[in-house]
Design a protein around this motif. Structure first.
Motif, PDB file in Angstrom:
ATOM      1  N   ASN A  39       0.832  -1.199   0.000  1.00 37.20           N
ATOM      2  CA  ASN A  39       0.000   0.000   0.000  1.00 37.20           C
ATOM      3  C   ASN A  39       0.870   1.254   0.000  1.00 37.20           C
ATOM      4  O   ASN A  39       0.614   2.203  -0.752  1.00 37.20           O
ATOM      5  CB  ASN A  39      -0.935  -0.009   1.207  1.00 37.20           C
ATOM      6  N   SER A  40       1.920   1.266   0.812  1.00 40.58           N
ATOM      7  CA  SER A  40       2.835   2.410   0.843  1.00 40.58           C
ATOM      8  C   SER A  40       3.509   2.612  -0.505  1.00 40.58           C
ATOM      9  O   SER A  40       3.600   3.743  -1.004  1.00 40.58           O
ATOM     10  CB  SER A  40       3.909   2.204   1.921  1.00 40.58           C
ATOM     11  N   LEU A  41       3.961   1.528  -1.101  1.00 42.29           N
ATOM     12  CA  LEU A  41       4.602   1.600  -2.418  1.00 42.29           C
ATOM     13  C   LEU A  41       3.621   2.112  -3.474  1.00 42.29           C
ATOM     14  O   LEU A  41       3.956   2.979  -4.279  1.00 42.29           O
ATOM     15  CB  LEU A  41       5.154   0.234  -2.814  1.00 42.29           C
ATOM     16  N   SER A  42       2.405   1.615  -3.453  1.00 42.06           N
ATOM     17  CA  SER A  42       1.387   2.049  -4.418  1.00 42.06           C
ATOM     18  C   SER A  42       1.067   3.530  -4.262  1.00 42.06           C
ATOM     19  O   SER A  42       0.930   4.258  -5.250  1.00 42.06           O
ATOM     20  CB  SER A  42       0.098   1.243  -4.238  1.00 42.06           C
ATOM     21  N   LEU A  43       0.958   3.990  -3.023  1.00 35.30           N
ATOM     22  CA  LEU A  43       0.687   5.408  -2.790  1.00 35.30           C
ATOM     23  C   LEU A  43       1.850   6.277  -3.254  1.00 35.30           C
ATOM     24  O   LEU A  43       1.647   7.370  -3.785  1.00 35.30           O
ATOM     25  CB  LEU A  43       0.394   5.656  -1.310  1.00 35.30           C
ATOM     26  N   GLY A  44       3.073   5.800  -3.067  1.00 36.65           N
ATOM     27  CA  GLY A  44       4.238   6.541  -3.543  1.00 36.65           C
ATOM     28  C   GLY A  44       4.266   6.643  -5.053  1.00 36.65           C
ATOM     29  O   GLY A  44       4.544   7.710  -5.612  1.00 36.65           O
ATOM     30  N   VAL A  45       3.962   5.544  -5.739  1.00 38.59           N
ATOM     31  CA  VAL A  45       3.929   5.550  -7.200  1.00 38.59           C
ATOM     32  C   VAL A  45       2.814   6.473  -7.697  1.00 38.59           C
ATOM     33  O   VAL A  45       3.018   7.280  -8.612  1.00 38.59           O
ATOM     34  CB  VAL A  45       3.745   4.116  -7.744  1.00 38.59           C
ATOM     35  N   MET A  46       1.635   6.373  -7.087  1.00 38.84           N
ATOM     36  CA  MET A  46       0.515   7.221  -7.480  1.00 38.84           C
ATOM     37  C   MET A  46       0.850   8.692  -7.270  1.00 38.84           C
ATOM     38  O   MET A  46       0.547   9.537  -8.115  1.00 38.84           O
ATOM     39  CB  MET A  46      -0.736   6.841  -6.684  1.00 38.84           C
ATOM     40  N   SER A  47       1.499   9.017  -6.166  1.00 42.21           N
ATOM     41  CA  SER A  47       1.894  10.389  -5.888  1.00 42.21           C
ATOM     42  C   SER A  47       2.850  10.910  -6.961  1.00 42.21           C
ATOM     43  O   SER A  47       2.729  12.058  -7.408  1.00 42.21           O
ATOM     44  CB  SER A  47       2.549  10.465  -4.509  1.00 42.21           C
ATOM     45  N   GLN A  48       3.808  10.084  -7.386  1.00 44.71           N
ATOM     46  CA  GLN A  48       4.768  10.508  -8.400  1.00 44.71           C
ATOM     47  C   GLN A  48       4.107  10.691  -9.771  1.00 44.71           C
ATOM     48  O   GLN A  48       4.433  11.627 -10.499  1.00 44.71           O
ATOM     49  CB  GLN A  48       5.915   9.497  -8.507  1.00 44.71           C
ATOM     50  N   ILE A  49       3.179   9.801 -10.118  1.00 38.41           N
ATOM     51  CA  ILE A  49       2.489   9.918 -11.410  1.00 38.41           C
ATOM     52  C   ILE A  49       1.646  11.188 -11.452  1.00 38.41           C
ATOM     53  O   ILE A  49       1.716  11.974 -12.403  1.00 38.41           O
ATOM     54  CB  ILE A  49       1.624   8.665 -11.683  1.00 38.41           C
ATOM     55  N   ILE A  50       0.853  11.409 -10.430  1.00 35.79           N
ATOM     56  CA  ILE A  50       0.020  12.606 -10.385  1.00 35.79           C
ATOM     57  C   ILE A  50       0.887  13.855 -10.280  1.00 35.79           C
ATOM     58  O   ILE A  50       0.591  14.885 -10.890  1.00 35.79           O
ATOM     59  CB  ILE A  50      -1.011  12.508  -9.246  1.00 35.79           C
ATOM     60  N   GLY A  51       1.987  13.751  -9.535  1.00 39.95           N
ATOM     61  CA  GLY A  51       2.913  14.878  -9.424  1.00 39.95           C
ATOM     62  C   GLY A  51       3.505  15.280 -10.762  1.00 39.95           C
ATOM     63  O   GLY A  51       3.696  16.471 -11.041  1.00 39.95           O
ATOM     64  N   ALA A  52       3.791  14.301 -11.610  1.00 45.87           N
ATOM     65  CA  ALA A  52       4.341  14.598 -12.934  1.00 45.87           C
ATOM     66  C   ALA A  52       3.338  15.397 -13.767  1.00 45.87           C
ATOM     67  O   ALA A  52       3.699  16.351 -14.460  1.00 45.87           O
ATOM     68  CB  ALA A  52       4.711  13.301 -13.652  1.00 45.87           C
ATOM     69  N   PHE A  53       2.057  15.029 -13.683  1.00 51.22           N
ATOM     70  CA  PHE A  53       1.038  15.753 -14.437  1.00 51.22           C
ATOM     71  C   PHE A  53       0.745  17.126 -13.842  1.00 51.22           C
ATOM     72  O   PHE A  53       0.463  18.080 -14.558  1.00 51.22           O
ATOM     73  CB  PHE A  53      -0.250  14.935 -14.519  1.00 51.22           C
ATOM     74  N   SER A  54       0.825  17.232 -12.540  1.00 50.53           N
ATOM     75  CA  SER A  54       0.511  18.517 -11.893  1.00 50.53           C
ATOM     76  C   SER A  54       1.617  19.546 -12.104  1.00 50.53           C
ATOM     77  O   SER A  54       1.374  20.745 -11.977  1.00 50.53           O
ATOM     78  CB  SER A  54       0.234  18.314 -10.408  1.00 50.53           C
ATOM     79  N   LYS A  55       2.829  19.105 -12.419  1.00 43.65           N
ATOM     80  CA  LYS A  55       3.927  20.048 -12.651  1.00 43.65           C
ATOM     81  C   LYS A  55       3.610  20.987 -13.813  1.00 43.65           C
ATOM     82  O   LYS A  55       3.891  22.180 -13.749  1.00 43.65           O
ATOM     83  CB  LYS A  55       5.233  19.313 -12.952  1.00 43.65           C
ATOM     84  N   LEU A  56       3.026  20.450 -14.872  1.00 42.28           N
ATOM     85  CA  LEU A  56       2.694  21.272 -16.029  1.00 42.28           C
ATOM     86  C   LEU A  56       1.725  22.385 -15.634  1.00 42.28           C
ATOM     87  O   LEU A  56       1.922  23.551 -15.981  1.00 42.28           O
ATOM     88  CB  LEU A  56       2.093  20.402 -17.139  1.00 42.28           C
ATOM     89  N   PHE A  57       0.698  22.039 -14.901  1.00 37.87           N
ATOM     90  CA  PHE A  57      -0.264  23.027 -14.429  1.00 37.87           C
ATOM     91  C   PHE A  57       0.412  24.045 -13.518  1.00 37.87           C
ATOM     92  O   PHE A  57       0.200  25.253 -13.647  1.00 37.87           O
ATOM     93  CB  PHE A  57      -1.407  22.330 -13.687  1.00 37.87           C
ATOM     94  N   SER A  58       1.243  23.567 -12.629  1.00 37.55           N
ATOM     95  CA  SER A  58       1.927  24.434 -11.674  1.00 37.55           C
ATOM     96  C   SER A  58       2.839  25.431 -12.380  1.00 37.55           C
ATOM     97  O   SER A  58       2.843  26.625 -12.055  1.00 37.55           O
ATOM     98  CB  SER A  58       2.732  23.574 -10.703  1.00 37.55           C
ATOM     99  N   ILE A  59       3.609  24.970 -13.338  1.00 35.82           N
ATOM    100  CA  ILE A  59       4.519  25.854 -14.070  1.00 35.82           C
ATOM    101  C   ILE A  59       3.728  26.885 -14.871  1.00 35.82           C
ATOM    102  O   ILE A  59       4.085  28.065 -14.915  1.00 35.82           O
ATOM    103  CB  ILE A  59       5.461  25.031 -14.972  1.00 35.82           C
ATOM    104  N   GLY A  60       2.633  26.448 -15.490  1.00 38.26           N
ATOM    105  CA  GLY A  60       1.781  27.372 -16.233  1.00 38.26           C
ATOM    106  C   GLY A  60       1.191  28.450 -15.338  1.00 38.26           C
ATOM    107  O   GLY A  60       1.177  29.636 -15.693  1.00 38.26           O
TER     108      GLY A  60
END
Length: 173
Positions: A39-60
């Motif tokens: 569960n911890s590993l899955s949450l970490g992976v999910m956080s990184q995937i969503i974080g990658a997509f949110s970076k574009l919005f954040s930079i914009g």
């Protein structure tokens, strides 16, 4: 840059998890449960995937705010600007983290980090993936603040079960 750090640090982190697991088994301590660790590993992976997509919005958003709402410009080559930015970022992160423990909406995003039944290195992977944190504190100084996370000696008090505990850190630095 943040992604490069995670890429290089991940193998060492997993080696430390394996080492902690082996030492705990040798000492007959049950620090790891398969379901909790997965569960911890899955949450970490999910956080990184969503974080990658949110970076574009954040930079914009940062570019738009910089272009249309900035009142003045600070020199990026000044050490004092970076020190002030670090202290301001830590101050804002402290209040975000503190409010994450006291406000229902932010607690809903933050509680994932506290839900593990085991306390081991794999629980560090439990990060929020809602994006609520970056809405409040993302910025160009985020990486510099995290790079010196462990090097500053001060600690802040955090409310824990209604009591303030000076041995808990709410600030980033």
């Amino acid at each position: 840059m943040h992604e490069k750090i995670i890429t290089f640090a991940s193998p060492f982190f997993f080696i430390l998890i394996a080492l902690e697991f082996i030492v705990a088994r040798k000492r007959q301590r049950h620090l790891y449960r398969m379901n909790d660790s997965l569960n911890s590993l899955s949450l970490g992976v999910m956080s990184q995937i969503i974080g990658a997509f949110s970076k574009l919005f954040s930079i914009g958003m940062y570019a738009l705010v910089l272009k249309y709402l900035s009142l003045f410009s600070l020199p990026s080559d000044s050490v004092w600007v970076w020190i002030a930015a670090l202290l301001l970022y830590d101050f804002l992160y402290y209040w975000l983290h503190r409010m994450g423990h006291q406000t229902n909406l932010l607690w809903a995003a933050h509680v994932v980090h506290h839900q593990s039944e085991q306390y081991n290195l794999s629980t560090a992977l439990r990060q929020t993936s809602t994006g609520l944190d970056f809405l409040f504190t993302d910025g160009p100084d985020r990486l510099s603040a995290r790079c010196i996370y462990c090097s500053c000696p001060h600690r802040f008090a955090v409310p824990v079960l209604g009591a303030y505990r000076a041995d808990r850190q709410a600030g980033l630095v």
